[in-house]
Design a protein around this motif. Structure first.
Motif, PDB file in Angstrom:
ATOM      1  N   THR A  66      -7.827  13.517   0.306  1.00 50.58           N
ATOM      2  CA  THR A  66      -7.418  12.573  -0.695  1.00 50.58           C
ATOM      3  C   THR A  66      -6.264  11.849  -0.378  1.00 50.58           C
ATOM      4  OG1 THR A  66      -5.906  14.256  -1.581  1.00 50.58           O
ATOM      5  CG2 THR A  66      -8.075  14.363  -2.476  1.00 50.58           C
ATOM      6  N   PRO A  67      -5.872  10.793  -1.007  1.00 51.95           N
ATOM      7  CA  PRO A  67      -4.937   9.731  -0.189  1.00 51.95           C
ATOM      8  C   PRO A  67      -3.682   9.889  -0.941  1.00 51.95           C
ATOM      9  CG  PRO A  67      -6.069   8.641  -1.846  1.00 51.95           C
ATOM     10  CD  PRO A  67      -6.805   9.953  -1.886  1.00 51.95           C
ATOM     11  N   GLU A  68      -3.357  10.936  -1.781  1.00 53.59           N
ATOM     12  CA  GLU A  68      -1.966  11.076  -2.489  1.00 53.59           C
ATOM     13  C   GLU A  68      -1.412  12.242  -2.038  1.00 53.59           C
ATOM     14  OE1 GLU A  68      -0.780   8.879  -4.596  1.00 53.59           O
ATOM     15  OE2 GLU A  68      -2.497   7.454  -4.289  1.00 53.59           O
ATOM     16  N   GLY A  69       0.003  12.564  -2.333  1.00 52.69           N
ATOM     17  CA  GLY A  69       0.843  13.804  -1.953  1.00 52.69           C
ATOM     18  C   GLY A  69       1.002  13.618  -0.660  1.00 52.69           C
ATOM     19  N   ALA A  70       1.367  14.790  -0.253  1.00 50.85           N
ATOM     20  CA  ALA A  70       1.750  15.255   1.276  1.00 50.85           C
ATOM     21  C   ALA A  70       0.323  14.967   2.373  1.00 50.85           C
ATOM     22  CB  ALA A  70       2.026  16.582   1.640  1.00 50.85           C
ATOM     23  N   GLY A  79      -2.459   0.763  -7.127  1.00 45.25           N
ATOM     24  CA  GLY A  79      -2.833  -0.187  -5.941  1.00 45.25           C
ATOM     25  C   GLY A  79      -4.357   0.109  -5.386  1.00 45.25           C
ATOM     26  N   MET A  80      -5.072   0.923  -6.314  1.00 43.07           N
ATOM     27  CA  MET A  80      -6.621   1.205  -5.799  1.00 43.07           C
ATOM     28  C   MET A  80      -7.318   0.147  -6.369  1.00 43.07           C
ATOM     29  SD  MET A  80      -7.043   5.264  -5.796  1.00 43.07           S
ATOM     30  CE  MET A  80      -5.502   6.195  -5.334  1.00 43.07           C
ATOM     31  N   SER A  81      -8.150  -0.355  -5.483  1.00 46.73           N
ATOM     32  CA  SER A  81      -9.251  -1.359  -6.265  1.00 46.73           C
ATOM     33  C   SER A  81     -10.344  -0.386  -6.827  1.00 46.73           C
ATOM     34  CB  SER A  81      -9.977  -2.107  -5.075  1.00 46.73           C
ATOM     35  OG  SER A  81     -10.720  -1.159  -4.153  1.00 46.73           O
ATOM     36  N   ARG A  85      -9.060   5.102 -14.635  1.00 48.52           N
ATOM     37  CA  ARG A  85      -9.166   3.935 -13.721  1.00 48.52           C
ATOM     38  C   ARG A  85      -7.960   2.826 -13.901  1.00 48.52           C
ATOM     39  NH1 ARG A  85     -14.630   4.172 -15.736  1.00 48.52           N
ATOM     40  NH2 ARG A  85     -16.142   4.230 -14.057  1.00 48.52           N
ATOM     41  N   LYS A  86      -7.172   2.774 -14.858  1.00 51.75           N
ATOM     42  CA  LYS A  86      -6.061   2.114 -15.059  1.00 51.75           C
ATOM     43  C   LYS A  86      -4.930   2.485 -14.434  1.00 51.75           C
ATOM     44  CE  LYS A  86      -6.308  -0.135 -19.615  1.00 51.75           C
ATOM     45  NZ  LYS A  86      -5.575  -0.442 -20.985  1.00 51.75           N
TER      46      LYS A  86
END
Length: 596
Positions: free
Chosen positions: A177-181, A511-513, A504-505
């Protein structure tokens, strides 16, 4: 070496008392200490329950006595004998009223001289303790910490199960996943060129369990984060992970603070008064400079920006511009307790948190001020500062001037450092509270972009929801809540987003499409199409909770086999180099040339 050959232990060493006098017993354990007095050999035998004194008398059993003379420290033995009243009682030992007169001795295993002493006050370096962790864990204090950890886990399971939570396991091999550490990545041999990630938390899976209708879930689970370490952080850690459906923030807080109440009563016999105090994030920062305030002592922050906005001290005056501030703390009555040398070290501590300096004022009789910056203020300005700071004779005032984030961080840490130096932190006192209304977003210092303060699945406050797709992201607040004990965040949670459009919002605000959101979290968005209940949850740090309950300040003390500050296990030397055959099978090539 001898074997048990059917011999069975009847008691643990530390369990025997004067009520057992006259009984035949079999004890097994390690030799803590031996004393040879000629015709008598005294041995302190230790197991996880404690120590019991054994007497080998040549007149009782010459063979057992002869064996006892050869015993060394940490030999593993089995002893058969009779419980007798001790002639010279030891009030400092739970078993000090009795001793065992041995009739048989089996030496089950010998021991070389241990590289560390098996005692609590060994003063051995942490690295050596971790290298020989299996010996370090023989110490009574270390065994007690792990026993308490086990009791905490059992209390959690019993409490949550009795409140209709189901214990459900979630996967360890998940999608990066792209978030967090940073994730720990695991290469897939079957799916060449692709990677699993080890979970930083079971966040998405526990939300999906709510979608599935499980209603109440918990799990005591390992989590993994590839991040820089500190005293209360490890690359692998254990969470008490919980999620509930058809609830709001107050419901989660109520049931979870009751669990903490039970925990403290059963482990420490400490009564926790409920409900716990609730403090909004903004108030916590203004008063304590921290979103996990230690409220066992005062030294709260005071804003003097308006007073010094036009003063002659440029550092203060300039700091009141462009959203920066000047704040101070009053170390009441302790001016003489903090020397000039100590004050210099406290300033160095502040600088590690990006403060450019630490201004100070000592308050004498008739509120006379001693300070290198006193000359820059008019009499009216100085009086206003002293009044605002509630200053009186014997006080020491400390100030930081900078942007708010630096002022809060630096002064928040200074108040803790001063409290440590003045010995104000009592580990047997427990101050607990909830911190709520966290910012929904925060600025990433490296990239400058807005990221989720908690995680991207946290719901905004209802009154902020309509501004989610606006420009003023910094002002948005979250339905998030942390439980804080003595300045440690021991648990954190939030009400989750349960509507696909709102989610989605949220992704868009980060900043994610649409395509990127679907690629990374499409399975969650798809699940939200099929009737998702309102849900919320929390995760407690089991390691950190146990650290507080055992009175230690080092999280490594409550983990059986922890890593050091370099994320290395000194005992096993993990991580290690994989052999070429393994790497080739995984289609991985390691090239360290650019790192050298």
């Amino acid at each position: 070496m001898e074997t048990l050959n059917g011999l069975k232990r009847t008691h643990y060493c530390g369990d025997l008392r004067d009520k057992n006098i006259g009984e035949e017993v079999v004890l097994m354990g390690w030799v803590q200490k031996k004393r040879n007095l000629g015709g008598l050999v005294f041995v302190d035998l230790r197991d996880r329950s404690g120590i019991c004194q054994i007497i080998f008398d040549t007149d009782v059993n010459a063979e057992a006595f002869a064996k006892a003379e050869k015993l060394g420290s940490e030999f593993v033995i089995a002893v058969t004998g009779k419980v007798s009243e001790r002639s010279s009682k030891n009030p400092n030992m739970p078993t000090g009223d009795i001793e065992i007169v041995a009739t048989e001795l089996k030496i089950l295993n010998k021991s070389e001289t241990p590289p560390i002493y098996i005692k609590d006050d060994d003063n051995v370096s942490e690295e050596l303790r971790l290298k020989y962790r299996y010996l370090d864990l023989r110490k009574p204090s270390m065994q007690n910490k792990l026993m308490i950890r086990s009791r905490v886990a059992n209390i959690v399971r019993n409490y949550l199960s009795s409140n209709n939570f189901f214990e459900i396991e979630t996967p360890f091999l998940i999608k990066p996943t792209p978030e967090g550490a940073r994730d720990y990545l695991v290469p897939s041999r079957v799916n060449e060129g692709k990677f699993y990630a080890l979970p930083q938390s079971p966040q998405l899976f526990k939300q999906l369990l709510m979608v599935s209708g499980m209603d109440r879930y918990f799990q005591i689970v390992k989590c993994f984060r590839d991040e820089d370490l500190r005293a209360d952080r490890q690359p692998e850690f254990t969470q008490i992970d919980c999620e509930m459906s058809f609830v709001e923030q107050e419901d989660v807080m109520s049931i979870m603070e009751k669990m903490v109440q039970v925990m403290f009563k059963e482990i420490l016999d400490v009564d926790v008064t409920l409900p716990l105090p609730v403090m909004p994030y903004a108030e916590a920062m203004e008063r304590y400079g921290s979103d996990k305030p230690d409220t066992r002592f005062g030294y709260e922050l005071t804003n003097i920006s308006d007073i010094v906005a036009n003063c002659g001290f440029g550092v203060f005056a300039n700091a009141t511009k462009d959203g920066m501030s000047v704040r101070g703390i009053n170390i009441e009555g302790k001016s003489d307790a903090i020397s000039k040398k100590q004050l210099s070290k406290i300033e160095d501590h502040a600088k590690t948190y990006k403060a450019k300096g630490l201004a100070w004022m000592r308050i004498g009789a008739n509120r006379e001020v001693t300070s290198p910056i006193a000359k820059f203020f008019t009499e009216e300005e100085m009086t206003a500062i002293l009044d605002r700071m509630n200053a009186k004779e014997g006080d020491l005032l400390l100030f930081v001037a900078d942007k708010n984030s630096v002022v809060f961080d630096a002064l928040g840490q200074v108040r803790l450092e001063v409290a440590r130096r003045l010995d104000l932190l009592n580990n047997s006192e427990y101050k607990m509270l909830w911190v709520t209304e966290f910012p929904l977003f925060e600025e990433d210092e490296e990239t400058g972009r807005m990221i989720a303060k908690h995680h991207p699945f946290t719901s905004p406050l209802d009154e902020d929801l309509e501004r989610l797709d606006g420009d003023d992201k910094a002002s948005l607040r979250a339905k998030a809540y942390d439980i804080v004990i003595n300045g440690y965040e021991v648990g954190g949670g939030s009400v989750r987003i349960f509507n696909a459009d709102v989610q989605r919002k949220m992704f868009s605000a980060l900043g994610m499409s649409e395509e990127e959101s679907q690629e990374k979290f499409g399975f969650l968005l798809d699940a939200f199409k099929y009737g998702t209940p309102p849900h919320a949850g929390i995760a407690f740090g089991l390691d950190r909770l146990t650290m507080i309950l055992t009175g230690t300040n080092n999280i490594k003390d409550v983990i059986a086999f922890p890593k050091n500050q370099s994320a290395v296990c000194p005992m096993t030397n993990a991580p290690a180099v994989a052999d070429d055959a393994q790497l080739e099978e995984l289609s991985i090539k390691v090239d360290l040339a650019d790192k050298e």
